[in-house]
Every structure is written in C-alpha cells, then in structure tokens.
Design a protein around this motif. Sequence first.
Motif, PDB file in Angstrom:
ATOM      1  N   GLY A  84     -21.402  63.119 -69.469  1.00 26.02           N
ATOM      2  CA  GLY A  84     -22.553  62.859 -70.327  1.00 26.02           C
ATOM      3  C   GLY A  84     -22.235  62.819 -71.807  1.00 26.02           C
ATOM      4  O   GLY A  84     -23.141  62.629 -72.632  1.00 26.02           O
ATOM      5  N   LYS A  85     -20.975  62.961 -72.181  1.00 28.25           N
ATOM      6  CA  LYS A  85     -20.592  62.865 -73.595  1.00 28.25           C
ATOM      7  C   LYS A  85     -20.888  61.460 -74.121  1.00 28.25           C
ATOM      8  O   LYS A  85     -20.574  60.457 -73.468  1.00 28.25           O
ATOM      9  N   SER A  86     -21.461  61.376 -75.318  1.00 30.92           N
ATOM     10  CA  SER A  86     -21.833  60.085 -75.899  1.00 30.92           C
ATOM     11  C   SER A  86     -20.634  59.406 -76.533  1.00 30.92           C
ATOM     12  O   SER A  86     -19.760  60.060 -77.103  1.00 30.92           O
ATOM     13  N   GLY A  87     -20.616  58.074 -76.445  1.00 31.24           N
ATOM     14  CA  GLY A  87     -19.560  57.303 -77.072  1.00 31.24           C
ATOM     15  C   GLY A  87     -19.471  55.917 -76.474  1.00 31.24           C
ATOM     16  O   GLY A  87     -20.158  55.590 -75.497  1.00 31.24           O
ATOM     17  N   VAL A  88     -18.624  55.088 -77.059  1.00 28.57           N
ATOM     18  CA  VAL A  88     -18.416  53.732 -76.561  1.00 28.57           C
ATOM     19  C   VAL A  88     -17.642  53.802 -75.250  1.00 28.57           C
ATOM     20  O   VAL A  88     -16.581  54.442 -75.187  1.00 28.57           O
ATOM     21  N   PRO A  89     -18.148  53.176 -74.181  1.00 27.72           N
ATOM     22  CA  PRO A  89     -17.480  53.275 -72.873  1.00 27.72           C
ATOM     23  C   PRO A  89     -16.057  52.722 -72.902  1.00 27.72           C
ATOM     24  O   PRO A  89     -15.783  51.721 -73.564  1.00 27.72           O
ATOM     25  N   LEU A  90     -15.175  53.393 -72.184  1.00 29.18           N
ATOM     26  CA  LEU A  90     -13.788  52.952 -72.054  1.00 29.18           C
ATOM     27  C   LEU A  90     -13.375  53.080 -70.593  1.00 29.18           C
ATOM     28  O   LEU A  90     -13.421  54.172 -70.017  1.00 29.18           O
ATOM     29  N   THR A  91     -13.017  51.946 -69.989  1.00 28.63           N
ATOM     30  CA  THR A  91     -12.432  51.947 -68.650  1.00 28.63           C
ATOM     31  C   THR A  91     -10.926  51.859 -68.815  1.00 28.63           C
ATOM     32  O   THR A  91     -10.414  50.904 -69.392  1.00 28.63           O
ATOM     33  N   LEU A  92     -10.239  52.859 -68.332  1.00 32.77           N
ATOM     34  CA  LEU A  92      -8.798  52.956 -68.527  1.00 32.77           C
ATOM     35  C   LEU A  92      -8.095  52.722 -67.205  1.00 32.77           C
ATOM     36  O   LEU A  92      -8.380  53.385 -66.213  1.00 32.77           O
ATOM     37  N   ARG A  93      -7.182  51.735 -67.181  1.00 31.89           N
ATOM     38  CA  ARG A  93      -6.407  51.431 -65.985  1.00 31.89           C
ATOM     39  C   ARG A  93      -4.920  51.590 -66.307  1.00 31.89           C
ATOM     40  O   ARG A  93      -4.394  50.924 -67.203  1.00 31.89           O
ATOM     41  N   LEU A  94      -4.257  52.473 -65.573  1.00 38.73           N
ATOM     42  CA  LEU A  94      -2.835  52.730 -65.762  1.00 38.73           C
ATOM     43  C   LEU A  94      -2.106  52.497 -64.451  1.00 38.73           C
ATOM     44  O   LEU A  94      -2.610  52.857 -63.388  1.00 38.73           O
ATOM     45  N   THR A  95      -0.935  51.879 -64.532  1.00 35.81           N
ATOM     46  CA  THR A  95      -0.139  51.594 -63.348  1.00 35.81           C
ATOM     47  C   THR A  95       1.184  52.343 -63.454  1.00 35.81           C
ATOM     48  O   THR A  95       1.934  52.146 -64.422  1.00 35.81           O
ATOM     49  N   VAL A  96       1.477  53.198 -62.475  1.00 34.29           N
ATOM     50  CA  VAL A  96       2.707  53.988 -62.476  1.00 34.29           C
ATOM     51  C   VAL A  96       3.734  53.313 -61.583  1.00 34.29           C
ATOM     52  O   VAL A  96       3.470  53.038 -60.410  1.00 34.29           O
ATOM     53  N   VAL A  97       4.911  53.015 -62.163  1.00 35.01           N
ATOM     54  CA  VAL A  97       5.991  52.384 -61.413  1.00 35.01           C
ATOM     55  C   VAL A  97       7.285  53.171 -61.613  1.00 35.01           C
ATOM     56  O   VAL A  97       7.412  53.956 -62.555  1.00 35.01           O
ATOM     57  N   ASP A  98       8.232  52.953 -60.712  1.00 38.59           N
ATOM     58  CA  ASP A  98       9.505  53.664 -60.718  1.00 38.59           C
ATOM     59  C   ASP A  98      10.554  52.834 -61.453  1.00 38.59           C
ATOM     60  O   ASP A  98      11.010  51.806 -60.969  1.00 38.59           O
ATOM     61  N   ALA A  99      10.959  53.294 -62.634  1.00 43.13           N
ATOM     62  CA  ALA A  99      11.930  52.555 -63.435  1.00 43.13           C
ATOM     63  C   ALA A  99      13.319  52.576 -62.834  1.00 43.13           C
ATOM     64  O   ALA A  99      14.172  51.765 -63.204  1.00 43.13           O
ATOM     65  N   THR A 100      13.589  53.484 -61.892  1.00 42.63           N
ATOM     66  CA  THR A 100      14.912  53.573 -61.270  1.00 42.63           C
ATOM     67  C   THR A 100      15.000  52.747 -59.995  1.00 42.63           C
ATOM     68  O   THR A 100      16.050  52.700 -59.359  1.00 42.63           O
ATOM     69  N   ASP A 101      13.881  52.114 -59.611  1.00 44.15           N
ATOM     70  CA  ASP A 101      13.846  51.343 -58.368  1.00 44.15           C
ATOM     71  C   ASP A 101      13.114  50.025 -58.579  1.00 44.15           C
ATOM     72  O   ASP A 101      12.189  49.665 -57.842  1.00 44.15           O
TER      73      ASP A 101
END
Length: 316
Positions: A84-101
């Motif tokens: 319920g905190k007020s503010g401009v909406p932000l949809t955050l999408r993060l993709t985790v990948v394996d840098a060693t593979d």
Amino acid sequence: MTGNHRNSSITRRRALAVTGGTVAAGGLAVTGYQSAFADTTGTTDATVSTESTATGACMTLMSSVTEGPYYLDGALVRKDITEGKSGVPLTLRLTVVDATDGCTPVKGAAVEIWHCDAWGYYSGYTTANPGGSAPAESEDGSTANDNTYLRGYQIANANGVVKFETIFPGWYTPRTCHIHLKVHTGGVKEDGTYEGGKVNYTGQLFFDDAIAEEIFTLEPYSRHSGSYTPLDNDMVYDGGGAAGGLLTLKAVHKTDPSKGYKGSLSLAIDPDAENTGAGSGGGGEGGGTAPSGAPTGGPPSGTPSESASPSASASS
C-alpha cells in the motif's frame, strides 16, 4: 535537481568483458535487454562471449558492492512488495543466468530486493533521516507494515525469470535512486521466507537520471526536497551502464510517467561464488557518510528474523 543522460557507448571495462573477460570477484555479470521484456536464452558455450545470449553480450561487473545499512533478514517470498505504499508503479523483471555455463537460466535462484519508499525511508528503520526535508514516514497514510514494506524474494522460474510489483524508489542523502538486491542459490522457501543456501551476489540497480528526476516532481515524491545525487556523483554506481546495474526502463504510458514503468535487466552469476556484501563499504555504502540517523549494529527490536512468518500482505 539536475540530471544527465548516461553515455551509452561501451566503456573499456565493458569492452574487455565482451571480448572474453572472466567473471569478476563476487561472481556477477550483467546483460541489458535490447527489448525491455525479451526472454534470455542460453547456449552450450561455457565462455562468456558476444554469442552467449539472444539479447546481447554477457558483460562483467568489476565486483559486488555493499549490502548497505538497511538490510534485514527474513524478507517474505512475494511478488507484490508495496503493502500500500504510495508511488509510481514499477514492474521489475530480472533474469538470472549462469555465466559459467553459457548464460543458461538458473532455475530456482532466489532474488531478494529491498529499497526505500517515495520519501527515502526503509522498513525497519523508519526514523532514519533521509536528508533534505521530508515528512515523517508515519505521515504517508498507508497501512504498510513498518518492518516489511518494500522488501521481498521471488524464486526464478525455468527461464531464470523473477518479477516484482513495487514502486519507483525515492532517494536519501548521499545516494542516487537505487534498489538493493541479493541473488541466492541452494536454499528453500520455508515459513513464507527463504532459508539456507548461499548468497552468490550482492549488488544494486540504478535508474536513468532524467527519468528519476521527472518522477521526483510528482506526488508523493515532490514532498521530499533537497540535494538529489545524480548517477555521476554516486559513491556506488561505476558508470558501466547495464554492466553496472543500470536498468532498462520502459514507460507504461509515453506521455504520463505517473502510470508507471517496466524495468528489466539480466543478471549472470557464478553459482559457485559467494559474496554477501556484508561488511564491505561500511555503513555509508561504498565509503561515504551514512545519512543522519542511519542505523549501526544490528536491526532494531521487532524487525523480522530468519524465522519470520508471512504477514497478511504476503503473496506469491
């Protein structure tokens, strides 16, 4: 407040990464999306190269950074962390990948984020002065839990993707606008939070100055006045663009920033690395001076512990 657009040219550090630089201490590399919400796909090549993903090169961060003075254990596993905190909406999408593979998706990785509200206050530390002139945190009118708002985990799906629904962060002295994050592997969801495993990366996400400063002219952000720190002057941001944690942002409505933004970034980790960020950089996040009233030592009494149970606001 004055803002400067970040030069999008490839820095020397990023060029080294593109041409086959190794994963840095702390175990993280980062890829920016060419399309704000395109999926990241991997190859079988075990090197970090320009052909590692369908969306661009895996680029290497020089190191992990401090977790800062406002971290708390026991954040809840949930998609919507706003409470319920007020503010401009932000949809955050993060993709985790394996840098060693070959930048293949890291299914089951737990991404934890936390950030301040529109006036610069963090849950668990709501009396810490954000600098400048701002209303007291208690004046925001929300029913948010003062120990848990704007904190949460999400578990990566088979494509390595996590999504959060939150608000655009505010700012506090002497930092620029940012979101903290940790990437965990090897643990399990238990009692509404994430238990066990290890932290592979501790870092921060950043926002383009021009977009941030436009947001800060809107309510409720505009009620916090003072000297905002642009990216160039921040003590943590390294100037590396996406390779330094700078989010790709896409407006929900081109002519109305109050409608919100979609933010995206791809995080390439070394699942064998461990870096908690604790103790590095001191309370001032990178060697600077912490804001007036910033906490020292352990969290205040009543804040969630590792065994904290989910509140009524928790969601998957």
